[in-house]
Design a protein around this motif. Structure first.
Motif, PDB file in Angstrom:
ATOM      1  N   PHE A 117       0.832  -1.209   0.000  1.00  0.00           N
ATOM      2  CA  PHE A 117       0.000   0.000   0.000  1.00  0.00           C
ATOM      3  C   PHE A 117       0.866   1.259   0.000  1.00  0.00           C
ATOM      4  O   PHE A 117       0.644   2.180  -0.790  1.00  0.00           O
ATOM      5  CB  PHE A 117      -0.930  -0.004   1.215  1.00  0.00           C
ATOM      6  CG  PHE A 117      -1.795   1.226   1.324  1.00  0.00           C
ATOM      7  CD1 PHE A 117      -2.935   1.348   0.546  1.00  0.00           C
ATOM      8  CD2 PHE A 117      -1.463   2.262   2.195  1.00  0.00           C
ATOM      9  CE1 PHE A 117      -3.733   2.486   0.626  1.00  0.00           C
ATOM     10  CE2 PHE A 117      -2.252   3.387   2.290  1.00  0.00           C
ATOM     11  CZ  PHE A 117      -3.392   3.510   1.508  1.00  0.00           C
ATOM     12  N   LYS A 118       1.865   1.281   0.887  1.00  0.00           N
ATOM     13  CA  LYS A 118       2.740   2.451   0.976  1.00  0.00           C
ATOM     14  C   LYS A 118       3.536   2.638  -0.310  1.00  0.00           C
ATOM     15  O   LYS A 118       3.672   3.762  -0.815  1.00  0.00           O
ATOM     16  CB  LYS A 118       3.687   2.303   2.161  1.00  0.00           C
ATOM     17  CG  LYS A 118       4.580   3.521   2.377  1.00  0.00           C
ATOM     18  CD  LYS A 118       5.472   3.360   3.599  1.00  0.00           C
ATOM     19  CE  LYS A 118       6.366   4.592   3.786  1.00  0.00           C
ATOM     20  NZ  LYS A 118       7.254   4.443   4.975  1.00  0.00           N
ATOM     21  N   GLY A 119       4.039   1.546  -0.880  1.00  0.00           N
ATOM     22  CA  GLY A 119       4.796   1.634  -2.122  1.00  0.00           C
ATOM     23  C   GLY A 119       3.934   2.091  -3.282  1.00  0.00           C
ATOM     24  O   GLY A 119       4.361   2.894  -4.118  1.00  0.00           O
ATOM     25  N   GLY A 120       2.689   1.581  -3.335  1.00  0.00           N
ATOM     26  CA  GLY A 120       1.772   1.980  -4.409  1.00  0.00           C
ATOM     27  C   GLY A 120       1.406   3.447  -4.324  1.00  0.00           C
ATOM     28  O   GLY A 120       1.384   4.153  -5.340  1.00  0.00           O
ATOM     29  N   MET A 121       1.138   3.922  -3.116  1.00  0.00           N
ATOM     30  CA  MET A 121       0.818   5.339  -2.944  1.00  0.00           C
ATOM     31  C   MET A 121       2.021   6.216  -3.287  1.00  0.00           C
ATOM     32  O   MET A 121       1.897   7.241  -3.957  1.00  0.00           O
ATOM     33  CB  MET A 121       0.357   5.599  -1.511  1.00  0.00           C
ATOM     34  CG  MET A 121      -0.971   4.963  -1.161  1.00  0.00           C
ATOM     35  SD  MET A 121      -2.362   5.699  -2.045  1.00  0.00           S
ATOM     36  CE  MET A 121      -2.533   7.228  -1.142  1.00  0.00           C
ATOM     37  N   GLY A 122       3.205   5.804  -2.826  1.00  0.00           N
ATOM     38  CA  GLY A 122       4.413   6.574  -3.133  1.00  0.00           C
ATOM     39  C   GLY A 122       4.699   6.625  -4.618  1.00  0.00           C
ATOM     40  O   GLY A 122       5.164   7.649  -5.137  1.00  0.00           O
ATOM     41  N   MET A 123       4.418   5.535  -5.313  1.00  0.00           N
ATOM     42  CA  MET A 123       4.596   5.471  -6.758  1.00  0.00           C
ATOM     43  C   MET A 123       3.730   6.497  -7.473  1.00  0.00           C
ATOM     44  O   MET A 123       4.148   7.095  -8.474  1.00  0.00           O
ATOM     45  CB  MET A 123       4.249   4.058  -7.236  1.00  0.00           C
ATOM     46  CG  MET A 123       4.062   3.861  -8.718  1.00  0.00           C
ATOM     47  SD  MET A 123       3.384   2.222  -9.082  1.00  0.00           S
ATOM     48  CE  MET A 123       1.655   2.416  -8.586  1.00  0.00           C
ATOM     49  N   LEU A 124       2.523   6.730  -6.952  1.00  0.00           N
ATOM     50  CA  LEU A 124       1.574   7.617  -7.618  1.00  0.00           C
ATOM     51  C   LEU A 124       1.826   9.086  -7.306  1.00  0.00           C
ATOM     52  O   LEU A 124       1.796   9.923  -8.211  1.00  0.00           O
ATOM     53  CB  LEU A 124       0.141   7.253  -7.214  1.00  0.00           C
ATOM     54  CG  LEU A 124      -0.348   5.872  -7.663  1.00  0.00           C
ATOM     55  CD1 LEU A 124      -1.721   5.583  -7.056  1.00  0.00           C
ATOM     56  CD2 LEU A 124      -0.404   5.773  -9.178  1.00  0.00           C
ATOM     57  N   TYR A 125       2.087   9.405  -6.035  1.00  0.00           N
ATOM     58  CA  TYR A 125       2.171  10.826  -5.686  1.00  0.00           C
ATOM     59  C   TYR A 125       3.585  11.351  -5.533  1.00  0.00           C
ATOM     60  O   TYR A 125       3.812  12.556  -5.600  1.00  0.00           O
ATOM     61  CB  TYR A 125       1.375  11.110  -4.402  1.00  0.00           C
ATOM     62  CG  TYR A 125       2.011  10.630  -3.118  1.00  0.00           C
ATOM     63  CD1 TYR A 125       3.076  11.320  -2.538  1.00  0.00           C
ATOM     64  CD2 TYR A 125       1.541   9.496  -2.476  1.00  0.00           C
ATOM     65  CE1 TYR A 125       3.662  10.877  -1.367  1.00  0.00           C
ATOM     66  CE2 TYR A 125       2.116   9.047  -1.308  1.00  0.00           C
ATOM     67  CZ  TYR A 125       3.176   9.748  -0.757  1.00  0.00           C
ATOM     68  OH  TYR A 125       3.755   9.306   0.411  1.00  0.00           O
ATOM     69  N   GLY A 126       4.546  10.480  -5.317  1.00  0.00           N
ATOM     70  CA  GLY A 126       5.909  10.941  -5.056  1.00  0.00           C
ATOM     71  C   GLY A 126       6.898  10.460  -6.089  1.00  0.00           C
ATOM     72  O   GLY A 126       6.566   9.740  -7.032  1.00  0.00           O
TER      73      GLY A 126
END
Length: 359
Positions: A299-308
């Motif tokens: 989850f954290k990696g997926g979110m980071g991939m999208l916004y950061g």
């Protein structure tokens, strides 16, 4: 009445002169970092000068300026949303392995001598079919950028080929919203409008293709060993699979069915995110960092991939740069700049200065 007094052209140009002076000093001071905040501050200062002149010298009410600015920003809200989704899409397509897969096979198929001209033609065809230059640049353009960098071309040449083809297709496409808008507001039949556009756009494209052909032929092709190294590192770092081609295929189908750009880009980003979870869970855990495991890491990696931004380590500096992404955060300087520019334009309009200069 003084309330209805129109500023003279000389007075109206004063905020413009202030803006030019501030931009000159800012760019000389900050260089390429001027877009990271300096240029935006210049626009806001010039906006303040415009408001001051309008309110103090010509008794324009603040509400007029406020309304004009908010209307201007509302007018570009769709573009701002598209920019944010494009940022997320670029991260999702890269980390999911879609772009690496396209690069992996593309550098083996497209010969370097004809890469630039092929890129321009491909983007022109896709843009004609879609009627959207932004969608073309955000999808196939990302993959072509990676292929070109792998073959040793500078980003400037690759971006020039992508944008030249995309804007040509957007101009002459009967599906383009700007082309349709221009023909409708001038009460001109659509294809008559396109026919006259071809008078300037076709010669421009021909000249562009000649330039890209010469540049490609004069380019020192990357040796086979270098390409083999690229493909080996990509296959080691990413799970390369033909199944990942489903994402660009679905995107192409949505484009062909004339689905709105925002919906197309959003669906493409969501699908790429799902494929990242399926094919590249290790990379998502790498992005999440140490101390996070299991579903929380995904989850954290997926979110980071999208916004950061993502910086994946491959052992090769060139490929590290090639597969790095900026996500939605990477679009913020552009969005900030657009909003500040809309503030300046709205203030110039509400103060009657833009009309004075135009007349």
């Amino acid at each position: 009445m003084k309330d209805n007094k129109i500023p003279s052209p000389l007075v109206s140009l004063l905020p413009v002169f202030v803006l030019i002076l501030l931009l000159f000093v800012t760019i000389r001071t900050f260089g390429s970092d001027a877009l990271s905040g300096g240029s935006q501050v210049c626009l806001l200062v010039a906006t303040a000068v415009c408001v001051l002149i309008g309110m103090a010298g010509f008794r324009r009410p603040w509400k007029d300026f406020e309304l004009a600015v908010t209307n201007n920003i509302a007018g570009v809200s769709t573009a701002l949303i598209i920019l944010l989704i494009i940022g997320a899409l670029s991260g999702a397509w890269m980390v999911s392995g879609v772009v690496p897969t396209l690069i992996y096979y593309g550098i083996q198929v497209i010969h370097p001598h004809f890469f630039l001209v092929s890129t321009c033609i491909i983007c022109a065809v896709v843009s004609v079919m879609t009627g959207s230059s932004w969608t073309t640049i955000a999808t196939i353009g990302i993959a072509l950028m990676g292929i070109g960098k792998a073959q040793g071309f500078s980003e400037g040449w690759i971006a020039g080929a992508i944008i030249s083809g995309a804007y040509f297709g957007d101009k002459v496409s009967p599906l383009s919203d700007t082309t349709i808008l221009a023909s409708s507001v001038t009460d001109t039949p659509l294809f008559t409008h396109i026919r006259y556009l071809m008078i300037t756009t076709v010669p421009s494209l021909v000249i562009t293709l000649i330039i890209f052909t010469i540049a490609g032929l004069s380019h020192e092709a990357t040796d086979t060993g270098h390409i083999a190294e690229y493909t080996r590192i990509l296959s080691d770092k990413f799970h390369i699979s033909w199944w990942l081609m489903i994402v660009p295929v679905v995107t192409a189908i949505l484009i062909a069915r004339k689905v709105p750009s925002i919906i197309t880009l959003f669906v493409s980003t969501a699908l790429a995110t799902v494929f990242a979870l399926i094919f590249q869970p290790g990379l998502l855990c790498e992005i999440a960092g140490q101390g996070v495991e299991g579903i929380a890491a995904l989850f954290k990696g997926g979110m980071g991939m999208l916004y950061g931004g993502t910086q994946l380590e491959t052992g090769n500096a060139e490929i590290n740069e090639l597969i790095s992404t900026r996500g939605m955060a990477g679009m913020m300087n552009t969005i900030w700049l657009i909003i500040c520019a809309m503030c300046f334009g709205g203030a110039m309009t509400a103060g009657g200065m833009l009309g004075s200069i135009t007349s």
